[in-house]
Design a protein around this motif. Structure first.
Motif, mmCIF file in Angstrom:
data_model
loop_
_atom_site.group_PDB
_atom_site.id
_atom_site.type_symbol
_atom_site.label_atom_id
_atom_site.label_comp_id
_atom_site.label_asym_id
_atom_site.label_seq_id
_atom_site.Cartn_x
_atom_site.Cartn_y
_atom_site.Cartn_z
ATOM 1 N N ARG A 393 37.253 45.321 24.364
ATOM 2 C CA ARG A 393 38.222 46.073 25.163
ATOM 3 C C ARG A 393 38.413 47.483 24.617
ATOM 4 O O ARG A 393 38.212 47.750 23.429
ATOM 5 C CB ARG A 393 39.572 45.351 25.156
ATOM 6 C CG ARG A 393 39.511 43.875 25.540
ATOM 7 C CD ARG A 393 39.233 43.689 27.030
ATOM 8 N NE ARG A 393 40.281 44.278 27.832
ATOM 9 C CZ ARG A 393 41.441 43.662 28.130
ATOM 10 N NH1 ARG A 393 41.670 42.434 27.685
ATOM 11 N NH2 ARG A 393 42.343 44.258 28.897
ATOM 12 N N ARG A 394 38.799 48.399 25.514
ATOM 13 C CA ARG A 394 39.184 49.747 25.102
ATOM 14 C C ARG A 394 40.710 49.851 25.190
ATOM 15 O O ARG A 394 41.297 49.558 26.230
ATOM 16 C CB ARG A 394 38.534 50.801 26.004
ATOM 17 C CG ARG A 394 37.083 51.073 25.650
ATOM 18 C CD ARG A 394 36.486 52.149 26.528
ATOM 19 N NE ARG A 394 37.063 53.462 26.325
ATOM 20 C CZ ARG A 394 36.733 54.285 25.341
ATOM 21 N NH1 ARG A 394 35.844 53.912 24.449
ATOM 22 N NH2 ARG A 394 37.286 55.480 25.250
ATOM 23 N N SER A 409 39.355 56.026 29.857
ATOM 24 C CA SER A 409 38.916 54.760 30.439
ATOM 25 C C SER A 409 37.479 54.863 30.917
ATOM 26 O O SER A 409 37.089 55.819 31.581
ATOM 27 C CB SER A 409 39.818 54.372 31.616
ATOM 28 O OG SER A 409 39.336 53.199 32.233
ATOM 29 N N LEU A 411 36.175 51.952 32.247
ATOM 30 C CA LEU A 411 36.205 50.923 33.280
ATOM 31 C C LEU A 411 37.658 50.831 33.738
ATOM 32 O O LEU A 411 38.495 50.229 33.065
ATOM 33 C CB LEU A 411 35.721 49.583 32.716
ATOM 34 C CG LEU A 411 35.675 48.396 33.669
ATOM 35 C CD1 LEU A 411 34.715 48.660 34.824
ATOM 36 C CD2 LEU A 411 35.259 47.132 32.915
ATOM 37 N N GLU A 414 39.429 47.356 33.944
ATOM 38 C CA GLU A 414 39.027 46.466 32.853
ATOM 39 C C GLU A 414 39.915 45.228 32.789
ATOM 40 O O GLU A 414 39.435 44.106 32.612
ATOM 41 C CB GLU A 414 39.070 47.217 31.525
ATOM 42 C CG GLU A 414 38.675 46.372 30.322
ATOM 43 C CD GLU A 414 38.844 47.111 29.016
ATOM 44 O OE1 GLU A 414 39.871 46.909 28.349
ATOM 45 O OE2 GLU A 414 37.947 47.906 28.667
ATOM 46 N N GLU A 415 41.233 45.414 32.918
ATOM 47 C CA GLU A 415 42.176 44.296 32.850
ATOM 48 C C GLU A 415 41.894 43.296 33.970
ATOM 49 O O GLU A 415 41.922 42.076 33.760
ATOM 50 C CB GLU A 415 43.607 44.823 32.942
ATOM 51 C CG GLU A 415 44.677 43.771 32.695
ATOM 52 C CD GLU A 415 44.813 43.406 31.226
ATOM 53 O OE1 GLU A 415 45.333 42.319 30.940
ATOM 54 O OE2 GLU A 415 44.391 44.225 30.380
ATOM 55 N N PHE A 418 38.705 41.339 33.111
ATOM 56 C CA PHE A 418 38.945 40.345 32.061
ATOM 57 C C PHE A 418 39.740 39.159 32.598
ATOM 58 O O PHE A 418 39.417 38.000 32.309
ATOM 59 C CB PHE A 418 39.675 40.962 30.876
ATOM 60 C CG PHE A 418 39.996 39.969 29.799
ATOM 61 C CD1 PHE A 418 39.028 39.572 28.888
ATOM 62 C CD2 PHE A 418 41.261 39.378 29.716
ATOM 63 C CE1 PHE A 418 39.319 38.629 27.910
ATOM 64 C CE2 PHE A 418 41.555 38.444 28.747
ATOM 65 C CZ PHE A 418 40.584 38.065 27.842
ATOM 66 N N GLY A 464 31.029 44.499 27.434
ATOM 67 C CA GLY A 464 31.948 45.620 27.288
ATOM 68 C C GLY A 464 31.494 46.820 28.068
ATOM 69 O O GLY A 464 30.306 46.980 28.364
ATOM 70 N N ALA A 465 32.455 47.663 28.418
ATOM 71 C CA ALA A 465 32.120 48.945 29.013
ATOM 72 C C ALA A 465 31.632 49.871 27.915
ATOM 73 O O ALA A 465 31.920 49.662 26.729
ATOM 74 C CB ALA A 465 33.345 49.541 29.712
ATOM 75 N N SER A 487 29.527 52.806 33.653
ATOM 76 C CA SER A 487 30.045 53.580 34.781
ATOM 77 C C SER A 487 29.145 54.781 35.028
ATOM 78 O O SER A 487 28.355 55.183 34.167
ATOM 79 C CB SER A 487 31.476 54.040 34.508
ATOM 80 O OG SER A 487 31.491 55.032 33.508
ATOM 81 N N ARG A 515 34.607 51.557 38.570
ATOM 82 C CA ARG A 515 35.259 50.288 38.923
ATOM 83 C C ARG A 515 34.200 49.214 39.130
ATOM 84 O O ARG A 515 33.223 49.415 39.846
ATOM 85 C CB ARG A 515 36.090 50.453 40.188
ATOM 86 C CG ARG A 515 36.830 49.179 40.630
ATOM 87 C CD ARG A 515 37.702 49.451 41.845
ATOM 88 N NE ARG A 515 38.777 50.381 41.504
ATOM 89 C CZ ARG A 515 39.929 50.011 40.975
ATOM 90 N NH1 ARG A 515 40.180 48.727 40.733
ATOM 91 N NH2 ARG A 515 40.860 50.910 40.711
#
Length: 534
Positions: A393-394, A409, A411, A414-415, A418, A464-465, A487, A515
């Motif tokens: 996560r970031r 950000s 992504l 992201e939340e 996940f 992960g992004a 992205s 996204r």
């Protein structure tokens, strides 16, 4: 699991014997190779105590499954070879100061044509902190908020570093003395000359695209002084790496510094892990936990209030000069391969060096490197196994004195992604019949470095992004799969390259914006899990 224990034991014994053979070969090579030049210094293996009576225990090198001897390769080594790119290509030795007596001072460098980089080392090198202009360093972040970066990077004045030589060899008239302020009292005078000329600096330490090449400036500051002017209140007997960090709060750039320091230690043949002195004025960060784990101890240059002499100092190149950084703009066509395979069948286009380094990191934190992942264990009494899927996560966090605490950000949802993965796993609707999934929430900003490394080594799949936290895949085990969400704004090769150089399976999902479709992410992960036998 009981049926696999004898096989695991055999593998462990095999690896132990293989590493022993490597070490025998290494020491036999160095002991049997005649050289008219002074060899690398041999330091007693017992613990040293500095003049200030502080304990200076050196940590031993661990046994690593991917270790290959760091012996000087043949000079015919192709410039584009993987050994050259990943550290074992420092073949051109340049002696700037040769010793005249057994305990005399010397200074030399090893140049890599491949990386156009230099590793230097010297015996009896004196550092004068008063001649290094920078902030103190090592402070708590909250104490130095707003401090400018130029205050943290060193400015070396003449005589910031010195080596001693008999006055008769200096080529100066004894009455001709040059005043250098600082260290021995403002305006003190010493008989001296410059160690490295401008021409030699231009040949071996070119600034390139770096506005402030601190290693070049450090070497340029070294003066050769007479033995009568070479006085120290403190001696550091243990081999010590002198490291200047730039983007010290960014994990990717810090990994390049770790790798550069590791390579420098191996190229110079250190029998134990060295100590580190930071020649910069940066404050402390979470990343120093790994510096401390990897090496025998860390200090800041400004921690020394008076001139200090290093019996054996090694100058580590900038992280910008490693393959990890240069590979972002130049093609480095190398693929990861096991050390055992390369030992039997050397290949200039393959490397085990990043795997070796990843094992070094895991071992430094006390994690075994000769066993299977702990995540590959039965989910219950049945034969079903469970795989850790780590989602990196970031998070917002305060990184350095000029940072506002917000991360960009990569992504935007992201939340959401996940949470969708969590629901997919928790609901039992994965459709995977042969294994289970343990989804790990990789909130690295709130985890110690040791906890982060543990999560990486225990993961079967890392998602992960694009972001610095993904750099941890350098410590991933050989059978780890990497799944990067990319992205449109961050189409960069950092982690695809690390995966390639380590021989890891890599998958990317390229987005049209920032996204991701959670359903598409789930489907891709499901596909990956099936390839693992689920």
């Amino acid at each position: 699991m009981s049926k696999r224990n004898p096989r695991i034991l055999k593998i462990f014994i095999y690896m132990l014997l293989l590493n022993s053979l490597f070490l025998c070969f290494y020491f036999a090579f160095h002991s049997s190779s005649p050289s008219p030049e002074p060899p690398h210094p041999h330091f007693p293996l017992q613990f040293h105590v500095s003049v200030n009576n502080q304990s200076a225990i050196q940590k031993p090198w661990p046994i690593l499954p991917s270790y290959l001897p760091w012996t000087p390769p043949h000079k015919s080594l192709p410039s584009s070879s993987c050994e050259g790119f990943f550290g074992n290509g420092f073949t051109r030795r340049v002696d700037f100061l040769k010793p005249r007596i057994s305990e005399g001072s010397w200074f030399r460098c090893f140049y890599s044509e491949t990386l156009q980089s230099l590793i230097c080392e010297g015996r009896n090198l004196r550092m004068v902190p008063d001649r290094i202009v920078m902030s103190k360093g090592g402070e708590k972040l909250e104490e130095v908020m707003g401090r400018k970066e130029e205050e943290e990077l060193p400015e070396f004045r003449e005589g910031a570093f010195e080596v001693a030589e008999e006055a008769s060899r200096l080529g100066f008239n004894r009455n001709r003395r040059i005043g250098i302020g600082g260290g021995g009292g403002e305006g003190s005078s010493v008989l001296s000359r410059r160690l490295v000329s401008e021409e030699m600096l231009n040949e071996y330490i070119q600034e390139g695209g770096i506005d402030k090449h601190t290693m070049r400036d450090l070497v340029a500051s070294i003066r050769v002084v007479g033995t009568e002017d070479f006085v120290c209140d403190e001696w550091v007997e243990e081999p010590t790496l002198l490291v200047t960090r730039f983007e010290y709060a960014n994990l990717y750039h810090t990994v390049t510094d770790w790798y550069s320091a590791y390579v420098s230690s191996r190229v110079t043949g250190l029998p134990n892990r060295p100590h580190v002195v930071f020649i910069d004025g940066h404050c402390t960060t979470q990343l120093e936990e790994t510096w401390t784990a990897l090496f025998s101890g860390i200090r800041y240059a400004k921690n020394f209030s008076k001139p200090v002499c290093f019996r054996h100092a090694i100058l580590s190149p900038l992280g910008y000069e490693t393959a990890l950084f240069k590979g972002l703009t130049a093609e480095i066509d190398c693929n990861g391969e096991s050390a055992q395979s390369l030992w039997q069948n050397p290949d200039d286009k393959k490397t085990a060096r990043l795997s070796e380094f990843g094992e070094m990191i895991r071992s430094a934190f006390g994690f075994p490197v000769n066993r299977h992942r702990s995540s590959e264990k039965p989910l219950s009494s049945s034969t079903t196994s469970v795989h850790n899927v780590l989602f990196v996560r970031r998070e917002d966090y305060l990184a350095h004195p000029r940072h506002g605490g917000k991360v960009q950000s990569r992504l935007v949802n992201e939340e959401e992604v996940f949470n969708s993965l969590h629901h997919w796993v928790a609901s039992g609707s994965t459709g995977l019949t042969k294994c289970g999934i343990n989804l790990v929430n990789g909130l690295f900003a709130h985890m110690s470095m040791k906890e982060q490394i543990r999560a990486i080594q225990d993961a079967s799949v890392i998602i992960g992004a694009h972001g610095a936290g993904m750099t941890h895949i350098v410590s991933a085990t050989p059978n780890t799969t990497i799944f990067e969400i990319v992205s449109v704004e961050f189409q960069r090769p950092h982690f695809e390259l690390i995966a390639k150089w380590k021989g890891l399976e890599y998958h990317a999902m390229h987005l049209a914006n920032s996204r991701a479709d959670p359903t598409a992410v789930i489907e891709k992960l499901k596909e990956i899990m099936k390839s693992l036998g689920c």
